[in-house]
Every structure is written in structure tokens, then in C-alpha cells.
Design a protein around this motif. Structure first.
Motif, PDB file in Angstrom:
ATOM      1  N   ARG A  13       0.858  -1.192   0.000  1.00  0.00           N
ATOM      2  CA  ARG A  13       0.000   0.000   0.000  1.00  0.00           C
ATOM      3  C   ARG A  13       0.881   1.225   0.000  1.00  0.00           C
ATOM      4  N   GLU A  14       0.811   2.022  -1.034  1.00  0.00           N
ATOM      5  CA  GLU A  14       1.492   3.317  -1.078  1.00  0.00           C
ATOM      6  C   GLU A  14       2.982   3.214  -0.765  1.00  0.00           C
ATOM      7  N   GLY A  15       3.640   2.198  -1.282  1.00  0.00           N
ATOM      8  CA  GLY A  15       5.065   2.033  -1.059  1.00  0.00           C
ATOM      9  C   GLY A  15       5.426   1.381   0.268  1.00  0.00           C
ATOM     10  N   VAL A  16       4.420   0.947   1.000  1.00  0.00           N
ATOM     11  CA  VAL A  16       4.609   0.313   2.308  1.00  0.00           C
ATOM     12  C   VAL A  16       4.214  -1.156   2.184  1.00  0.00           C
ATOM     13  N   ALA A  17       5.019  -2.037   2.766  1.00  0.00           N
ATOM     14  CA  ALA A  17       4.676  -3.458   2.801  1.00  0.00           C
ATOM     15  C   ALA A  17       3.911  -3.738   4.092  1.00  0.00           C
ATOM     16  N   VAL A  18       2.735  -4.333   3.959  1.00  0.00           N
ATOM     17  CA  VAL A  18       1.926  -4.705   5.111  1.00  0.00           C
ATOM     18  C   VAL A  18       2.003  -6.222   5.262  1.00  0.00           C
ATOM     19  N   ILE A  19       2.463  -6.665   6.431  1.00  0.00           N
ATOM     20  CA  ILE A  19       2.497  -8.102   6.729  1.00  0.00           C
ATOM     21  C   ILE A  19       1.350  -8.398   7.672  1.00  0.00           C
ATOM     22  N   GLU A  20       0.383  -9.150   7.168  1.00  0.00           N
ATOM     23  CA  GLU A  20      -0.780  -9.534   7.969  1.00  0.00           C
ATOM     24  C   GLU A  20      -0.464 -10.853   8.665  1.00  0.00           C
ATOM     25  N   LEU A  21      -0.415 -10.804   9.979  1.00  0.00           N
ATOM     26  CA  LEU A  21      -0.120 -11.988  10.790  1.00  0.00           C
ATOM     27  C   LEU A  21      -1.433 -12.633  11.220  1.00  0.00           C
ATOM     28  N   ILE A  22      -1.579 -13.902  10.897  1.00  0.00           N
ATOM     29  CA  ILE A  22      -2.806 -14.630  11.209  1.00  0.00           C
ATOM     30  C   ILE A  22      -2.416 -15.861  12.017  1.00  0.00           C
ATOM     31  N   GLY A  23      -3.103 -16.075  13.131  1.00  0.00           N
ATOM     32  CA  GLY A  23      -2.821 -17.240  13.958  1.00  0.00           C
ATOM     33  C   GLY A  23      -1.901 -16.912  15.112  1.00  0.00           C
TER      34      GLY A  23
END
Length: 125
Positions: A13-23
Motif C-alpha cells: 500500500r502506497e510504497g509500504v509493505a503490510v504483513i498480515e499476521l494470522i494465527g
């Protein structure tokens, strides 16, 4: 206690890496987290945002994994922000001083916007 296998998804998103942590973040989460970190940083993002919104239990090994990400981020001068921590884990991040090394935001939009705003500075977000 039932554990949930950890999954880590990366999106941009907009040059930013988003790491979605699940669990659950525990020793079993290490391969997923390492793979996500490599994918997230491969294109040299302005910052990395960790989403804890869908994470469950975080044990001491999970905390150590987060510390490892912070160390790598510092080495590569990549700011880290986080959001979605429960009140309990937010307090733990503050007590353990993890919050001193990454900004904790209330939601993804705030985390991404502040990461983008901070990217024009010295790289420390």
C-alpha cells in the motif's frame, strides 16, 4: 488451549509493505514470518507495517521473532509500525520496550499514512 497455525500474508500500500499476521506467534510461526519478511523487504519498501489484527496468542518465542524483525529492519534502515494489538499485547510490547523500536498505531490507515509521512525523513519513521 487450541493453537492456530501461523500464516503471514504480504500486500503493498502506497510504497509500504503490510504483513498480515494470522494465527498464533510461536516457534512454529518462524518459517511463515521469515518468508513474509523476505517478500516484504525484497522491493525495499518505505516501511513495513505489521498487522496483529488477526493474530492470536503470542508467546515469548513469538516476541523473540518480532525482535528479530526489528533487528533486521534496523540493519536495513526500514521503519516498522504495527497495529491491531489487543490491549494486553500492546501493554506487553510497552513493558518489554518493543514499542520503543516500532510505532504502534490504532489501525492500518494510520500506520500506512504515518509510515509514508515518515519516509521522507532519516529512515527511522
Amino acid at each position: 488451549m487450541t493453537t492456530r497455525e501461523a500464516v503471514a500474508r504480504v500486500r503493498r500500500r502506497e510504497g509500504v509493505a503490510v504483513i498480515e499476521l494470522i494465527g498464533d506467534l510461536n516457534a512454529a510461526a518462524e518459517p511463515a514470518l521469515d518468508e513474509a519478511w523476505t517478500a516484504a523487504t525484497s522491493e525495499r519498501p518505505e516501511a513495513v507495517v505489521l498487522s496483529f489484527e488477526n493474530s492470536g496468542y503470542i508467546n515469548s518465542t513469538g516476541i523473540a521473532l518480532v525482535v528479530g524483525l526489528l533487528a533486521s529492519a534496523r540493519t536495513h534502515r526500514i521503519p516498522i509500525r504495527a497495529y491491531g494489538l489487543s490491549d494486553h499485547y500492546r501493554e506487553i510490547f510497552e513493558i518489554t520496550r518493543l514499542a520503543d523500536f516500532m510505532a504502534i498505531e490504532d489501525d492500518e490507515d494510520s500506520a500506512v499514512q504515518r509510515a509514508v509521512q515518515g519516509a521522507g525523513g532519516d529512515g527511522n519513521g
